[in-house]
Design a protein around this motif. Structure first.
Motif, PDB file in Angstrom:
ATOM      1  N   PRO A  84       0.839  -1.196   0.000  1.00 34.15           N
ATOM      2  CA  PRO A  84       0.000   0.000   0.000  1.00 34.15           C
ATOM      3  C   PRO A  84       0.881   1.255   0.000  1.00 34.15           C
ATOM      4  CG  PRO A  84       0.252  -0.763   2.230  1.00 34.15           C
ATOM      5  CD  PRO A  84       1.017  -1.735   1.351  1.00 34.15           C
ATOM      6  N   ILE A  85       0.290   2.355  -0.394  1.00 25.48           N
ATOM      7  CA  ILE A  85       0.958   3.659  -0.251  1.00 25.48           C
ATOM      8  C   ILE A  85       0.429   4.281   1.028  1.00 25.48           C
ATOM      9  CG2 ILE A  85       1.289   5.959  -1.249  1.00 25.48           C
ATOM     10  CD1 ILE A  85       2.569   3.675  -2.886  1.00 25.48           C
ATOM     11  N   TRP A  86       1.335   4.608   1.917  1.00 26.47           N
ATOM     12  CA  TRP A  86       0.966   5.276   3.168  1.00 26.47           C
ATOM     13  C   TRP A  86       1.677   6.615   3.221  1.00 26.47           C
ATOM     14  CZ3 TRP A  86       2.128   0.271   6.326  1.00 26.47           C
ATOM     15  CH2 TRP A  86       1.020  -0.596   6.249  1.00 26.47           C
ATOM     16  N   ASN A  87       0.919   7.677   3.426  1.00 27.66           N
ATOM     17  CA  ASN A  87       1.499   9.026   3.475  1.00 27.66           C
ATOM     18  C   ASN A  87       2.333   9.302   2.232  1.00 27.66           C
ATOM     19  OD1 ASN A  87       0.464   9.820   6.089  1.00 27.66           O
ATOM     20  ND2 ASN A  87       1.831   8.248   6.899  1.00 27.66           N
ATOM     21  N   TYR A  88       1.838   8.857   1.101  1.00 27.67           N
ATOM     22  CA  TYR A  88       2.469   9.049  -0.214  1.00 27.67           C
ATOM     23  C   TYR A  88       3.872   8.478  -0.282  1.00 27.67           C
ATOM     24  CZ  TYR A  88      -1.735  11.537  -1.045  1.00 27.67           C
ATOM     25  OH  TYR A  88      -3.060  11.830  -1.173  1.00 27.67           O
ATOM     26  N   GLY A  89       4.073   7.382   0.424  1.00 28.09           N
ATOM     27  CA  GLY A  89       5.347   6.688   0.388  1.00 28.09           C
ATOM     28  C   GLY A  89       5.167   5.201   0.651  1.00 28.09           C
ATOM     29  N   TYR A  90       6.280   4.487   0.625  1.00 21.17           N
ATOM     30  CA  TYR A  90       6.270   3.054   0.891  1.00 21.17           C
ATOM     31  C   TYR A  90       6.072   2.789   2.376  1.00 21.17           C
ATOM     32  CZ  TYR A  90       8.358   2.466  -3.708  1.00 21.17           C
ATOM     33  OH  TYR A  90       8.587   2.475  -5.048  1.00 21.17           O
ATOM     34  N   PRO A  91       5.504   1.656   2.742  1.00 27.69           N
ATOM     35  CA  PRO A  91       5.547   1.262   4.148  1.00 27.69           C
ATOM     36  C   PRO A  91       7.022   1.186   4.583  1.00 27.69           C
ATOM     37  CG  PRO A  91       4.087  -0.195   2.898  1.00 27.69           C
ATOM     38  CD  PRO A  91       4.819   0.665   1.903  1.00 27.69           C
ATOM     39  N   ALA A  92       7.297   1.543   5.803  1.00 27.23           N
ATOM     40  CA  ALA A  92       8.684   1.603   6.285  1.00 27.23           C
ATOM     41  C   ALA A  92       9.431   0.294   6.066  1.00 27.23           C
ATOM     42  CB  ALA A  92       8.702   1.984   7.763  1.00 27.23           C
ATOM     43  N   ILE A  93       8.734  -0.822   6.202  1.00 31.23           N
ATOM     44  CA  ILE A  93       9.388  -2.121   6.057  1.00 31.23           C
ATOM     45  C   ILE A  93       9.904  -2.327   4.630  1.00 31.23           C
ATOM     46  CG2 ILE A  93       7.352  -3.558   5.516  1.00 31.23           C
ATOM     47  CD1 ILE A  93       8.473  -5.531   7.703  1.00 31.23           C
ATOM     48  N   LEU A  94       9.169  -1.849   3.625  1.00 33.90           N
ATOM     49  CA  LEU A  94       9.610  -1.970   2.238  1.00 33.90           C
ATOM     50  C   LEU A  94      10.724  -0.978   1.934  1.00 33.90           C
ATOM     51  CD1 LEU A  94       9.369  -3.322  -0.515  1.00 33.90           C
ATOM     52  CD2 LEU A  94       7.484  -1.734  -1.040  1.00 33.90           C
ATOM     53  N   LYS A  95      10.599   0.231   2.441  1.00 32.95           N
ATOM     54  CA  LYS A  95      11.671   1.222   2.265  1.00 32.95           C
ATOM     55  C   LYS A  95      12.950   0.697   2.902  1.00 32.95           C
ATOM     56  CE  LYS A  95      13.681   5.251   1.531  1.00 32.95           C
ATOM     57  NZ  LYS A  95      15.055   5.019   1.925  1.00 32.95           N
ATOM     58  N   GLY A  96      12.826   0.074   4.063  1.00 32.11           N
ATOM     59  CA  GLY A  96      13.988  -0.515   4.729  1.00 32.11           C
ATOM     60  C   GLY A  96      14.599  -1.640   3.916  1.00 32.11           C
ATOM     61  N   PHE A  97      13.767  -2.407   3.199  1.00 35.73           N
ATOM     62  CA  PHE A  97      14.290  -3.456   2.331  1.00 35.73           C
ATOM     63  C   PHE A  97      15.174  -2.832   1.252  1.00 35.73           C
ATOM     64  CE2 PHE A  97      14.363  -6.404  -1.185  1.00 35.73           C
ATOM     65  CZ  PHE A  97      14.497  -7.642  -0.579  1.00 35.73           C
ATOM     66  N   PHE A  98      14.702  -1.771   0.635  1.00 33.11           N
ATOM     67  CA  PHE A  98      15.514  -1.087  -0.379  1.00 33.11           C
ATOM     68  C   PHE A  98      16.821  -0.581   0.231  1.00 33.11           C
ATOM     69  CE2 PHE A  98      11.288   0.051  -2.552  1.00 33.11           C
ATOM     70  CZ  PHE A  98      11.329  -1.080  -3.348  1.00 33.11           C
ATOM     71  N   ASP A  99      16.739   0.013   1.422  1.00 35.42           N
ATOM     72  CA  ASP A  99      17.933   0.555   2.081  1.00 35.42           C
ATOM     73  C   ASP A  99      18.945  -0.523   2.441  1.00 35.42           C
ATOM     74  OD1 ASP A  99      16.780   3.071   1.966  1.00 35.42           O
ATOM     75  OD2 ASP A  99      16.209   3.119   4.084  1.00 35.42           O
TER      76      ASP A  99
END
Length: 192
Positions: A84-99
């Motif tokens: 899902p898009i939350w606050n016009y961004g990725y869920p933190a867990i997915l953003k953390g995967f990218f990081d």
């Protein structure tokens, strides 16, 4: 084809969970080998640690905390993101995967200070997502998730790879009919 499905939603009864199940079912029906990575179920830690950041440009190895995820990404011939898009961004867990996983030596290498993509094993990329707000509101914010998929992730995978981005907007106003129509669209995606 070996397909890595990255799924990021904590609620098993959500519409996103239904989309995830549909994606996996369609991939299996098409005869693909599926690595279904449910980041919440696997308790993926999205936090980039101090040690990981200090060693960010070092050669990756089996001792890295994210080594198993790196290996899964390297084995993939296609990548499907379901979130899902939350606050016009990725869920933190997915953003953390990218990081933590899209690292130098994994998704790119630096040559004379310039980035060279290295995930040429991935020949197809698809994202299936939902937005609470409208497409217009997403556009007003610049729609960062769409840009990351269509630009940044596209640039890290095999040149010329197909990229699909399917989004159900205005989930806050969705109906059974709009959700069913979106499920039908997802079921017919060409990545499957």
């Amino acid at each position: 084809m070996n397909v890595l499905v990255l799924y990021a939603h904590p609620v098993e009864t959500s519409f996103n969970a239904g989309l995830h199940r549909l994606i996996v079912e369609r991939l299996a029906a098409a005869g693909h080998s599926i690595d279904d990575c449910d980041l919440y179920a696997e308790d993926f830690d999205p936090r980039l640690t101090r040690t990981e950041r200090l060693g960010y440009h070092d050669q990756r190895g089996p001792a890295d905390a994210a080594a198993g995820y790196v290996e899964r990404l390297r084995k993939a011939e296609a990548l499907v993101l379901s979130f899902p898009i939350w606050n016009y961004g990725y869920p933190a867990i997915l953003k953390g995967f990218f990081d933590r996983v899209f690292l130098p030596g994994v998704s790119f290498k630096l040559v004379d200070g310039k980035v060279q993509p290295t995930l040429h094993n991935i020949g197809k990329l698809a994202a299936v997502t939902t937005y609470g707000g409208s497409r217009f509101r997403a556009m007003l914010t610049g729609d960062p998730p769409r840009k990351v998929v269509k630009r940044m992730l596209r640039a890290t995978i095999k040149p010329g790879a197909s990229v699909s981005y399917l989004a159900h907007y205005s989930m806050n106003l969705s109906t059974d009919q709009t959700r069913k129509a979106f499920m039908a669209k997802v079921a017919s995606m060409d990545v499957f």
